[in-house]
Motif scaffolding. Structure first.
Motif, PDB file in Angstrom:
ATOM      1  N   VAL A   1      29.021  -3.649   2.058  1.00 22.00           N
ATOM      2  CA  VAL A   1      28.054  -3.583   0.786  1.00 22.00           C
ATOM      3  C   VAL A   1      26.740  -4.157   1.424  1.00 22.00           C
ATOM      4  CG1 VAL A   1      27.448  -4.800  -1.032  1.00 22.00           C
ATOM      5  CG2 VAL A   1      29.826  -4.187  -0.652  1.00 22.00           C
ATOM      6  N   PHE A   2      25.703  -3.004   1.336  1.00 22.73           N
ATOM      7  CA  PHE A   2      24.213  -3.379   1.985  1.00 22.73           C
ATOM      8  C   PHE A   2      23.674  -4.189   0.714  1.00 22.73           C
ATOM      9  CE2 PHE A   2      25.658   0.606   4.203  1.00 22.73           C
ATOM     10  CZ  PHE A   2      25.610   0.099   5.446  1.00 22.73           C
ATOM     11  N   VAL A   3      22.846  -4.959   0.805  1.00 19.17           N
ATOM     12  CA  VAL A   3      22.169  -5.634   0.006  1.00 19.17           C
ATOM     13  C   VAL A   3      20.716  -5.608   0.570  1.00 19.17           C
ATOM     14  CG1 VAL A   3      21.737  -8.057  -1.169  1.00 19.17           C
ATOM     15  CG2 VAL A   3      24.038  -7.258  -0.402  1.00 19.17           C
TER      16      VAL A   3
ATOM     17  N   PHE B   1      19.247  -6.927   3.739  1.00 22.03           N
ATOM     18  CA  PHE B   1      17.817  -6.732   4.307  1.00 22.03           C
ATOM     19  C   PHE B   1      16.796  -7.047   3.245  1.00 22.03           C
ATOM     20  CE2 PHE B   1      20.986  -3.538   5.597  1.00 22.03           C
ATOM     21  CZ  PHE B   1      20.581  -3.414   6.861  1.00 22.03           C
ATOM     22  N   PRO B   2      15.590  -7.570   3.698  1.00 21.28           N
ATOM     23  CA  PRO B   2      14.627  -8.110   2.958  1.00 21.28           C
ATOM     24  C   PRO B   2      13.734  -7.145   2.422  1.00 21.28           C
ATOM     25  CG  PRO B   2      13.939  -8.693   5.277  1.00 21.28           C
ATOM     26  CD  PRO B   2      15.366  -7.936   5.095  1.00 21.28           C
ATOM     27  N   THR B   3      13.524  -6.132   2.780  1.00 24.85           N
ATOM     28  CA  THR B   3      12.613  -4.673   2.557  1.00 24.85           C
ATOM     29  C   THR B   3      13.416  -3.576   2.576  1.00 24.85           C
ATOM     30  OG1 THR B   3      12.044  -4.371   4.882  1.00 24.85           O
ATOM     31  CG2 THR B   3      10.671  -6.029   3.562  1.00 24.85           C
ATOM     32  N   ALA B   4      12.902  -2.496   1.927  1.00 24.96           N
ATOM     33  CA  ALA B   4      13.545  -1.319   1.810  1.00 24.96           C
ATOM     34  C   ALA B   4      13.532  -0.585   3.192  1.00 24.96           C
ATOM     35  CB  ALA B   4      12.676  -0.420   0.643  1.00 24.96           C
TER      36      ALA B   4
ATOM     37  N   ALA C   1      13.244  -2.046   5.919  1.00 23.47           N
ATOM     38  CA  ALA C   1      14.189  -2.321   6.862  1.00 23.47           C
ATOM     39  C   ALA C   1      15.505  -1.781   6.844  1.00 23.47           C
ATOM     40  CB  ALA C   1      14.464  -3.980   6.697  1.00 23.47           C
ATOM     41  N   PHE C   2      15.992  -1.694   5.580  1.00 28.16           N
ATOM     42  CA  PHE C   2      17.217  -1.021   5.141  1.00 28.16           C
ATOM     43  C   PHE C   2      17.408   0.505   5.815  1.00 28.16           C
ATOM     44  CE2 PHE C   2      19.734   1.908   2.455  1.00 28.16           C
ATOM     45  CZ  PHE C   2      20.954   1.785   2.622  1.00 28.16           C
ATOM     46  N   LEU C   3      16.204   1.093   5.393  1.00 27.77           N
ATOM     47  CA  LEU C   3      16.021   2.555   5.905  1.00 27.77           C
ATOM     48  C   LEU C   3      16.029   2.918   7.266  1.00 27.77           C
ATOM     49  CD1 LEU C   3      13.751   4.025   2.973  1.00 27.77           C
ATOM     50  CD2 LEU C   3      16.060   4.283   3.176  1.00 27.77           C
ATOM     51  N   SER C   4      15.642   1.688   7.972  1.00 25.16           N
ATOM     52  CA  SER C   4      15.738   2.034   9.376  1.00 25.16           C
ATOM     53  C   SER C   4      16.787   1.547  10.238  1.00 25.16           C
ATOM     54  CB  SER C   4      14.641   1.383  10.073  1.00 25.16           C
ATOM     55  OG  SER C   4      14.398  -0.044   9.905  1.00 25.16           O
ATOM     56  N   ALA C   5      17.695   1.058   9.338  1.00 31.08           N
ATOM     57  CA  ALA C   5      19.122   0.749  10.007  1.00 31.08           C
ATOM     58  C   ALA C   5      20.127   1.636  10.134  1.00 31.08           C
ATOM     59  CB  ALA C   5      19.551  -0.785   9.119  1.00 31.08           C
ATOM     60  N   PRO C   6      20.828   1.476  11.177  1.00 33.31           N
ATOM     61  CA  PRO C   6      22.001   2.666  11.127  1.00 33.31           C
ATOM     62  C   PRO C   6      23.102   2.346  10.311  1.00 33.31           C
ATOM     63  CG  PRO C   6      22.130   1.139  13.078  1.00 33.31           C
ATOM     64  CD  PRO C   6      20.874   0.775  12.375  1.00 33.31           C
ATOM     65  N   ARG C   7      23.499   3.191   9.413  1.00 31.83           N
ATOM     66  CA  ARG C   7      24.698   3.046   8.608  1.00 31.83           C
ATOM     67  C   ARG C   7      25.880   3.427   9.016  1.00 31.83           C
ATOM     68  NH1 ARG C   7      20.175   4.000   5.852  1.00 31.83           N
ATOM     69  NH2 ARG C   7      20.448   6.121   5.281  1.00 31.83           N
ATOM     70  N   GLY C   8      26.156   4.406   9.987  1.00 32.23           N
ATOM     71  CA  GLY C   8      27.493   5.016  10.374  1.00 32.23           C
ATOM     72  C   GLY C   8      28.330   5.530   9.099  1.00 32.23           C
TER      73      GLY C   8
ATOM     74  N   CYS D   1      28.600   0.794  -0.167  1.00 29.40           N
ATOM     75  CA  CYS D   1      27.796   1.015  -1.308  1.00 29.40           C
ATOM     76  C   CYS D   1      26.355   0.149  -0.779  1.00 29.40           C
ATOM     77  CB  CYS D   1      28.493   0.441  -2.435  1.00 29.40           C
ATOM     78  SG  CYS D   1      28.640  -1.053  -2.559  1.00 29.40           S
ATOM     79  N   LEU D   2      25.524   0.245  -1.939  1.00 30.16           N
ATOM     80  CA  LEU D   2      24.212  -0.313  -1.886  1.00 30.16           C
ATOM     81  C   LEU D   2      23.822  -1.173  -3.014  1.00 30.16           C
ATOM     82  CD1 LEU D   2      21.432  -0.773  -0.509  1.00 30.16           C
ATOM     83  CD2 LEU D   2      20.769   1.556  -1.316  1.00 30.16           C
ATOM     84  N   ILE D   3      23.745  -2.502  -2.936  1.00 28.25           N
ATOM     85  CA  ILE D   3      23.063  -3.272  -4.100  1.00 28.25           C
ATOM     86  C   ILE D   3      21.587  -3.324  -3.564  1.00 28.25           C
ATOM     87  CG2 ILE D   3      23.045  -5.387  -5.291  1.00 28.25           C
ATOM     88  CD1 ILE D   3      26.065  -5.727  -4.315  1.00 28.25           C
ATOM     89  N   LEU D   4      20.809  -2.888  -4.573  1.00 25.70           N
ATOM     90  CA  LEU D   4      19.463  -2.675  -4.127  1.00 25.70           C
ATOM     91  C   LEU D   4      18.653  -2.938  -5.567  1.00 25.70           C
ATOM     92  CD1 LEU D   4      17.286  -0.981  -2.775  1.00 25.70           C
ATOM     93  CD2 LEU D   4      17.935   0.860  -4.023  1.00 25.70           C
ATOM     94  N   ASP D   5      17.545  -4.041  -5.222  1.00 25.86           N
ATOM     95  CA  ASP D   5      16.554  -4.501  -6.123  1.00 25.86           C
ATOM     96  C   ASP D   5      15.603  -3.373  -6.563  1.00 25.86           C
ATOM     97  OD1 ASP D   5      14.997  -6.055  -7.932  1.00 25.86           O
ATOM     98  OD2 ASP D   5      14.181  -7.344  -6.172  1.00 25.86           O
ATOM     99  N   VAL D   6      15.385  -3.296  -7.790  1.00 26.06           N
ATOM    100  CA  VAL D   6      14.312  -2.275  -8.057  1.00 26.06           C
ATOM    101  C   VAL D   6      13.039  -2.586  -7.595  1.00 26.06           C
ATOM    102  CG1 VAL D   6      13.249  -0.980 -10.074  1.00 26.06           C
ATOM    103  CG2 VAL D   6      15.789  -1.522 -10.199  1.00 26.06           C
ATOM    104  N   ARG D   7      12.492  -3.841  -7.818  1.00 28.74           N
ATOM    105  CA  ARG D   7      11.245  -4.266  -7.683  1.00 28.74           C
ATOM    106  C   ARG D   7      11.167  -4.858  -6.038  1.00 28.74           C
ATOM    107  NH1 ARG D   7       7.644  -5.518 -12.762  1.00 28.74           N
ATOM    108  NH2 ARG D   7       8.566  -3.880 -14.161  1.00 28.74           N
ATOM    109  N   LEU D   8      10.662  -4.186  -5.168  1.00 23.33           N
ATOM    110  CA  LEU D   8      10.577  -4.754  -3.838  1.00 23.33           C
ATOM    111  C   LEU D   8       8.925  -4.410  -3.148  1.00 23.33           C
ATOM    112  CD1 LEU D   8      13.486  -2.978  -2.336  1.00 23.33           C
ATOM    113  CD2 LEU D   8      13.404  -5.403  -2.964  1.00 23.33           C
TER     114      LEU D   8
END
Length: 92
Positions: free
Chosen positions: A5-7, A32-35, A37-44, A49-56
């Motif tokens: 679970v990605f957060v 991840f503290p920022t979008a 950081a998440f987008l640049s990380a490998p996911r395999g 699934c992703l739990i994602l804050d709308v306002r970042l």
């Protein structure tokens, strides 16, 4: 494979709380503290699934959703927000 679970949330206390909850039921959490950081990380290929804050800061959660859709990623997203409205929920 252990599901991941990605957060992504800019609030450290939210990230830490979700990580504790997720790991308490035997799943792996990556936070991840920022979008960016998440987008640049490998996911395999692990189920995830992703739990994602709308306002970042920087890219918003809705921007992340659009970026994932543009890459044909099939990652389910659960949105979190403390400041939602109906147009935002329709867009999500």
């Amino acid at each position: 494979m252990t599901p991941i679970v990605f957060v992504v949330d800019d609030d450290r206390s939210v990230r830490d709380s979700l990580r504790r909850l997720i790991t308490s039921v035997g799943m792996t959490a990556e936070v991840f503290p920022t979008a960016q950081a998440f987008l640049s990380a490998p996911r395999g290929d692990t189920p995830a699934c992703l739990i994602l804050d709308v306002r970042l800061p920087g890219l918003s959660g809705l921007d992340v959703q659009r970026e994932l859709a543009n890459t044909n990623a099939t990652l389910p997203i659960i949105f979190l927000t403390g400041h939602g409205d109906i147009p935002m929920s329709v867009r999500a």
